[in-house]
Write a protein that holds these residues in place. Structure first.
Motif, PDB file in Angstrom:
ATOM      1  N   THR A  98       4.999   0.389  -2.567  1.00 40.53           N
ATOM      2  CA  THR A  98       5.947   0.059  -1.502  1.00 40.53           C
ATOM      3  C   THR A  98       5.278  -0.780  -0.420  1.00 40.53           C
ATOM      4  N   SER A 117       8.843  -2.796   8.159  1.00 36.20           N
ATOM      5  CA  SER A 117       9.215  -3.805   7.177  1.00 36.20           C
ATOM      6  C   SER A 117      10.032  -4.925   7.813  1.00 36.20           C
ATOM      7  N   ASP A 165       4.713  -4.620  -0.945  1.00 39.53           N
ATOM      8  CA  ASP A 165       5.818  -5.578  -0.825  1.00 39.53           C
ATOM      9  C   ASP A 165       5.517  -6.563   0.302  1.00 39.53           C
ATOM     10  N   ALA A 219       7.293  -7.806   2.474  1.00 40.69           N
ATOM     11  CA  ALA A 219       7.939  -7.440   3.735  1.00 40.69           C
ATOM     12  C   ALA A 219       7.048  -6.554   4.593  1.00 40.69           C
ATOM     13  N   MET A 220       6.113  -5.829   3.941  1.00 41.73           N
ATOM     14  CA  MET A 220       5.163  -5.000   4.673  1.00 41.73           C
ATOM     15  C   MET A 220       3.802  -5.677   4.828  1.00 41.73           C
TER      16      MET A 220
END
Length: 675
Positions: free
Chosen positions: A506, A522, A509, A511-512
């Motif tokens: 996670t 995020s 990603d 976005a992070m």
């Protein structure tokens, strides 16, 4: 138009620090009566103006450097003097030295001109003794009128005062003044200094040498070497003790707002520095144990066994309505983190007698976990500012808007943060190990506590999307924002290996992790802003904590990617990583964008350089257990680190480009184990 004062910006200022004294100036060396510029001692601005002029004009700046702790150099020109040609022939070099309770300057006028000249050099000074919280709010105080005493200028504020002297200059009420005549090729150095007397300051400089080793580092990535070197300088400049406890050194949290004892910050910094020795951890543990809560006081947040948040000489009052008492306990995580630091220091070789002395504080801290830390008895640690004048949020993301749902809506307290449950789980297991090893009762109780907490966390925190929520709100609803907080769960034992893998994927990603480090929130969330203090920015220590968890858990590729982001950011900031920077995409400008009010230097940001080095070498000692695990976990190329400390012994680690490690110098009786 704004109808309120704004917090001053910091990103373009030069900090010269040797705690508890610091000078903040422009890149030209001038300290102007504006913003947060000034000479500060402890939590007061003792000089609000220090401006150099030659013939009534400011020299033109061309460069500056901060080559060592407490030292800054500024170079400028006086082009109206000397020869009338393209090349400048009059150079001004200004050397600033800050020591605890003092600042001295040397101003050298150097001529390569073919003609002689005469000029008048002045340093104009002012003092307002503004408290740091007033400066932070964008305010100041009325400049004080100086007293004159022979060759001295003196400003008083109660029983504190600052005295300015100059050995060879003329004293005026505005500051020192010199008439300088230089023949061709001559130079002259002018000197003045300021000394501070402040008997009510609650922090002071330690008397002895630094408490940790200074390792030699060689690396394929030269940025890591430069970052470590600057960070070690900064860490040395942030050493403090509490007045009256000279043997208990800790790191002040950061310049300028937080140059004092902060429970969470000082603990994390000491924990990251354990590979360099346990003495700093011991001092941090002891000073916080001395201030450990003993009673229930809603006004200060104190509770029996609780570790405090911050220490000031007087209440810290901001225009926003925030009013923190001098000793403030409004933190939900310092107590479990204190337990974890004690446990980790023991594993690194803190002498058993020093551990034993802290066991009563350990037992009190464990008691807080199950009692006042869980006020509503639901089995989770949560916080609520019941008085309404303290911090609304009391985890490390402590700004008022830090806890948000994925659509951007704010969560209402009481708040149970995800990472704090991980800290509590780790603390319970750590406490159990210590109690058992030292023959004290309660180990099984805390192992059972940890097991039940992990089960509750698994049931209540995981949300659609396959990651833990940021928190539970007052209605026990999962606050479903995707944040960096979940990365702090890695290595706490509250997750299964499969859950750790899901979190790692996670966080990978873009976005992070698409910025220069790990975003606090995020970029796909409704509350995201790259310049939000806690909802989209990138914090150095936050990223480093996650790097450490990823590396130890075997997720080396992401650990290395995040480390590379911080190293790239370090280039932007001359290898003095700030408290935080903007969470923009790397492609936006090709370099990190400053967060304009970030503290720099800051203890846990500087210590993060050591956390990256430690993740790369992967040395995990268990001195009481007689073993050392060696598992390099962040592939950053070949790396050699000489002068780490395990149980006080110097230890060297080399990691080749294939990730194979060699360790030499371990104390006898420790066996090396692989992954």
């Amino acid at each position: 138009m704004h109808d309120h004062r704004l917090q001053p910006l910091l990103h373009d200022l030069v900090s010269t620090v040797l705690a508890p004294t610091s000078a903040l100036s422009g890149a030209d060396g001038q300290i102007r009566p504006a913003g947060v510029q000034g000479l500060f001692h402890a939590d007061a601005r003792v000089l609000s103006r220090v401006t150099l002029e030659i013939d009534g004009r400011e020299p033109e700046p061309i460069g500056h450097a901060v080559p060592a702790s407490g030292l800054a150099r500024f170079v400028s020109l006086a082009r109206w003097l000397g020869d009338r040609e393209a090349d400048p022939t009059v150079r001004v070099e200004r050397v600033r030295r800050v020591t605890p309770g003092a600042m001295a300057e040397e101003i050298t006028i150097a001529s390569t001109a073919s003609v002689p000249f005469t000029c008048t050099v002045t340093v104009t000074l002012a003092s307002d003794f503004a408290p740091i919280e007033v400066v932070k709010s964008g305010g100041g105080a009325v400049p004080l009128k100086p007293e004159t005493n022979g060759g001295e200028l003196l400003w008083r504020a109660g029983d504190a005062h600052v005295t300015v002297t100059s050995a060879d200059g003329e004293r005026t009420e505005a500051g020192p003044r010199w008439e300088v005549t230089l023949a061709p090729g001559e130079r002259r150095t002018l000197r003045w200094n300021a000394a501070v007397t402040d008997p009510r300051a609650v922090v002071a400089a330690p008397a002895g040498p630094r408490e940790w080793s200074r390792p030699e580092i060689e690396a394929d990535d030269a940025r890591l070497v430069r970052l470590a070197r600057q960070s070690l300088d900064d860490l040395e400049s942030l050493r403090l003790t509490v007045t009256g406890a000279p043997g208990e050194t800790f790191l002040g949290a950061g310049v300028p707002w937080f140059l004092t004892l902060f429970g969470r910050d000082s603990i994390w910094a000491a924990r990251m520095m354990l590979p360099l020795g346990t003495s700093l951890a011991a001092g941090t543990l002891r000073v916080l144990a001395r201030l450990q809560g003993a009673k229930t006081d809603p006004a200060t947040g104190e509770a029996p066994g609780k570790i405090m948040h911050e220490l000031r000489r007087h209440a810290f009052v901001l225009d926003s309505g925030l009013r923190l008492p001098p000793t403030y306990y409004g933190t939900i995580d310092a107590t479990p983190l204190w337990i974890a630091l004690l446990h980790d220091a023991w594993r690194w070789g803190l002498p058993e007698a020093e551990v034993a002395d802290l066991l009563p504080a350990l037992e009190a801290a464990l008691g807080w976990l199950a009692d006042d830390g869980d006020a509503d008895g639901d089995g989770f640690l949560e916080y609520l500012d019941s008085g309404g004048r303290g911090l609304a949020n009391q985890g490390w993301k402590d700004s008022g808007d830090a806890v948000r749902f994925r659509d951007g809506a704010r969560a209402e307290p009481p708040i149970a943060l995800a990472e704090v449950q991980g800290y509590a789980h780790e603390a319970a297991l750590a406490g159990a190990a210590l109690l058992e090893a030292f023959g004290r009762p309660g180990a099984e109780r805390w192992r059972d506590y940890a097991g039940r907490l992990a089960g509750r966390f698994r049931e209540r925190f995981w949300v659609e999307g396959g990651y833990p929520a940021l928190a539970l709100d007052r209605d026990k609803r999962p606050v479903d924002a995707l944040t960096s907080n979940i990365g702090h769960l890695l290595g706490t034992g509250i997750l299964t290996p499969g859950e750790e893998l899901r979190i790692a994927r996670t966080l990978a990603d873009p976005a992070m992790s698409g910025g220069f480090g790990l975003r606090t929130m995020s970029a796909a969330d409704g509350g995201f802003s790259p310049l939000s203090y806690h909802c989209g920015s990138i914090w150095t220590h936050d990223t480093a904590i996650v790097i450490a968890g990823l590396a130890r858990g075997g997720h080396g590729a992401l650990a290395a990617h995040l480390a590379e982001g911080l190293l790239a950011a370090a280039e932007t900031f001359d290898y003095r990583l700030p408290e935080l920077h903007a969470g923009d995409e790397r492609s936006l400008m090709g370099r990190a964008v400053p967060y304009p009010a970030a503290c720099r230097p800051q203890a846990w940001s500087a210590a993060s350089a050591l956390a990256i080095v430690h993740a790369a070498v992967g040395l995990y000692p268990d001195v009481p257990g007689g073993r050392v695990l060696v598992r390099p976990g962040a592939p950053l190329g070949a790396l050699a680190v000489r002068g780490l400390r395990v149980a006080g012994a110097p230890v060297d680690v080399t990691v080749d480009r294939s990730g194979t490690a060699q360790v030499t110098g371990l104390p006898s009786g420790l066996r090396v184990e692989g992954p």
